[in-house]
Design an enzyme around this catalytic site. Structure first.
Site, PDB file in Angstrom:
ATOM      1  N   ASN A  43      87.536  46.091  67.659  1.00  0.00           N
ATOM      2  CA  ASN A  43      88.352  47.294  67.855  1.00  0.00           C
ATOM      3  C   ASN A  43      88.203  48.316  66.740  1.00  0.00           C
ATOM      4  O   ASN A  43      88.504  49.482  66.923  1.00  0.00           O
ATOM      5  CB  ASN A  43      89.831  46.915  68.020  1.00  0.00           C
ATOM      6  CG  ASN A  43      90.354  46.094  66.883  1.00  0.00           C
ATOM      7  OD1 ASN A  43      89.801  45.055  66.535  1.00  0.00           O
ATOM      8  ND2 ASN A  43      91.424  46.551  66.262  1.00  0.00           N
ATOM      9  N   ALA A  61      96.345  45.998  79.631  1.00  0.00           N
ATOM     10  CA  ALA A  61      96.188  47.164  80.514  1.00  0.00           C
ATOM     11  C   ALA A  61      96.188  48.503  79.784  1.00  0.00           C
ATOM     12  O   ALA A  61      95.505  49.439  80.214  1.00  0.00           O
ATOM     13  CB  ALA A  61      97.297  47.156  81.564  1.00  0.00           C
ATOM     14  N   CYS A 113      91.354  51.766  51.218  1.00  0.00           N
ATOM     15  CA  CYS A 113      92.248  52.178  50.135  1.00  0.00           C
ATOM     16  C   CYS A 113      92.299  53.686  49.980  1.00  0.00           C
ATOM     17  O   CYS A 113      91.809  54.246  49.026  1.00  0.00           O
ATOM     18  CB  CYS A 113      91.876  51.508  48.820  1.00  0.00           C
ATOM     19  SG  CYS A 113      90.132  51.331  48.531  1.00  0.00           S
TER      20      CYS A 113
END
Ligand code: PLP
Length: 381
Positions: free
Chosen positions: A151, A200, A330
């Site tokens: 992702n 979904a 960071c």
């Protein structure tokens, strides 16, 4: 002011057609699917028709689809029950998985004292298959949990290779497919996956609903106890409107896959070309700059700019109406860090801001142009 949504990996805008189907169900199909009267039977038949339709997309049987509250619950169901009920003693995963897998694995280690083994990844997020094979040869009852599409950096897993390896070594294979369901075909007959998770809201459907694919006769048992819903796998009154919304959004995603994926891939390609010209020293995190090795839906870019400019970058993008995700480990003022980028990048590179832009069906080339112009202005190139 412009408003541009380039955060489709976080969630997607629900399709109007899906809203219509859901609204109809909310108004008209309010019966409890467990009731035996006509209202209940109508709801029950909608739930079962949805399950059947969903299963077809994956060459699965309807009984192998268990509705959940989303991807996180589906990941938990597979991992937790595999350890508790199938007596798994080792989870083999990687440090660049979603927290739904990593934190669940940590917790299982605490609760059951199981071993968590991490397959190392290189600076591009590429998995070391040699180590994976060695881990599978260990004398442990193992479950491999590796995500199909990352992702954050978009890397694509060779899911067939992992599934075949697991089968060869008698290990179970779970894949977090939250970023790939609705965007890539998955065939559970051709690819021996034991469990996968889907959600979904990642494919233009509603939030709060997803499913776990659980291979027939796997021996998994429920995590949530109560009624007999979901064939006893998951108690709780079925969310009929969410389930029909999930079904409809998945059907639309797969029915339109060729056209829509070509559109989104075109946007990513255009974005890559444009940003390389606008910011010549831009870096692509993971394989996100490589259209063959990463999902067509996102790029994750690191911009080597001064600390002052970096500090304001996301804030400024937001002010210019651009929604995207922070990827840097960071950045000034940030308390959140990316465990994925921290795993791949050197401390030197981590000082620079990284941003994830993720594209969807409603985005346009004009939006890419606008974002590149803003980035050019903000990074001072
Ligand atoms: C790869 C991955 N796994 C799991 C999840 C969690 O899914 P859900 O939001 O449906 O619980 C997400 C969503 O952020 C995700 O991207």
């Amino acid at each position: 002011m412009k408003s541009i949504y380039f955060d489709n990996a976080a969630t997607t805008q629900i399709r109007d057609e899906v809203i219509e189907v859901m609204t109809y169900a909310l108004k008209n199909n309010f019966g409890n699917a467990s009731s035996s009267h006509s209202y209940g039977r109508t709801s029950k038949s909608l739930v079962e028709a949805s399950r059947k339709s969903i299963a077809v997309h994956f060459n699965a049987s309807p009984g192998e689809i268990i509705f959940t509250s989303g991807g996180t619950e589906a990941d938990n169901l597979a991992l937790r029950s595999a350890v508790r009920d199938l007596k798994i003693t080792q989870i083999i995963t990687s440090k660049i998985e979603h927290h739904a897998v990593l934190h669940t694995s940590d917790q299982l280690q605490k609760e059951y004292g199981i071993k968590i083994s991490f397959v190392p990844v290189d600076q591009n997020g590429e998995l070391n298959f040699e180590v994976l094979t060695d881990l599978l040869k260990m004398n442990e009852k193992s479950l491999v949990s590796l995500m199909h599409v990352n992702n954050e950096i978009g890397n694509l897993l060779d899911i067939q290779r992992v599934a075949d390896l697991c089968q060869e070594h008698n290990a179970l294979f779970h894949s977090d497919c939250v970023q790939s369901v609705g965007r890539y075909p998955i065939d559970v007959k051709a690819t021996p996956i034991d469990f996968f998770a889907a959600s979904a809201h990642k494919f233009h459907g509603p939030k709060g609903v997803g499913f776990a694919y659980i291979r027939k006769d796997s021996g998994l048992k429920p995590l949530i106890f109560g009624g007999e819903q979901e064939r006893g796998y998951r108690a709780g009154t079925e969310s009929v409107h969410n389930i029909v919304g999930l079904e409809h959004s998945l059907k639309m995603a797969y029915d339109n896959l060729e056209k829509e994926s070509a559109h989104i891939k075109g946007l990513k390609k255009y974005f890559i070309e444009k940003i390389k010209t606008a910011i010549p020293n831009v870096l692509f995190n993971g394989y996100s700059g490589d259209l063959d090795k990463s999902t067509y839906t996102l790029v994750n870019v690191c911009m080597p700019i001064s600390e002052e400019k970096a500090a304001m970058l996301l804030f400024q993008l937001d002010l210019k109406g651009i929604a995207c995700s922070k990827g840097s480990a960071c950045q000034s003022g940030s308390t959140q860090s990316s465990h994925v980028l921290a795993e791949l990048l050197s401390d030197e590179v981590l000082k620079y801001p990284s941003v994830r832009f993720s594209f969807g069906i409603y985005n346009t080339k004009e939006e890419v142009d606008y974002v590149i112009n803003v980035l050019t202005e903000l990074t001072g190139n």
